[in-house]
Design an enzyme around this catalytic site. Sequence first.
Site, mmCIF file in Angstrom:
data_model
loop_
_atom_site.group_PDB
_atom_site.id
_atom_site.type_symbol
_atom_site.label_atom_id
_atom_site.label_comp_id
_atom_site.label_asym_id
_atom_site.label_seq_id
_atom_site.Cartn_x
_atom_site.Cartn_y
_atom_site.Cartn_z
ATOM 1 C CG ASP A 1 -3.144 -3.675 5.441
ATOM 2 O OD1 ASP A 1 -2.306 -4.399 6.007
ATOM 3 O OD2 ASP A 1 -4.039 -4.131 4.701
ATOM 4 C CD GLU B 1 -5.291 -7.719 4.217
ATOM 5 O OE1 GLU B 1 -4.731 -6.825 4.865
ATOM 6 O OE2 GLU B 1 -4.949 -8.021 3.057
#
Length: 270
Positions: free
Chosen positions: A141, A148
């Site tokens: 990702d 994140e």
Amino acid sequence: MRLIIEPDYDKVSEWAANYVAAEINKANPSPEKPFVLGLPTGSSPLGMYKNLIRLNKEGKVSFKNVITFNMDEYCGIPRDHEQSYHTFMWTNFFSHIDIPEQNVNILNGNAPDPEAECRRYEEKIKSVGGIDLFIGGVGTDGHIAFNEPGSSLTSRTRMKTLTKETMIANSRFFDNDVNKVPRYALTVGVGTIMDARSVLLIVNGFNKSRALHHGVEGAVTQQWTITALQMHNKAIIVCDEPACEDLKVGTYRYYKDIETANLDPSKLLS
Ligand code: GLP
């Protein structure tokens, strides 16, 4: 940003190790002026670590005057758990090189006061003069360290909640059981990585091609924290052919072409 495209993972690993060794040697570190390395875990850097161990054994690089800071550590599993990043680093790297134990820094994922632990880590980095070279991998990702999607691009060391995507990706190290993957981790921030004087990312495999596309061709966004590197004045990504799957043909050819004029770091090590 430089993008080095190597044919396969073995060549990526060799290139990265030769580059790191050459940078350490160039700095000619001493106890008064050590070389400070930021280090990752994960499968991507394993080949680089193997090559660095070989170069150390061949006497081509020494880690005696190198100080290391790992990027991240899981919370909630014991330090000696087989999947803790402490265990990973000692098993795959530190036990095989000449680094003094006191030069190794890894976040304590079980610190009773995680905020204080993160502050201590940032201060320790500062106290040794900052990081000379931060090495990293990337998540599918686009995360760097455990930053994140949605992480501030100026973030500092702190606790993060892992996304489902990352937990699924990392479940291969936890008996393929996503429920065994820790939900939280301590991680350096994007800002911490950006403060390093140089950054090297290792990106290999087809499953990283989307992240590489965003990192090289996408717009800077907190949704793909790898893109922050576009704002760094000395960032290098070394990748393999499968990771280039989502790059435009023109982008691929451009980087292949300009890198032919650059020196292979192995030439600096003989
Ligand atoms: C973890 C780590 C990252 C690493 C990423 C990719 O989430 N926190 O630092 O870059 O996984 O791991 P791998 O290299 O195994 O694909």
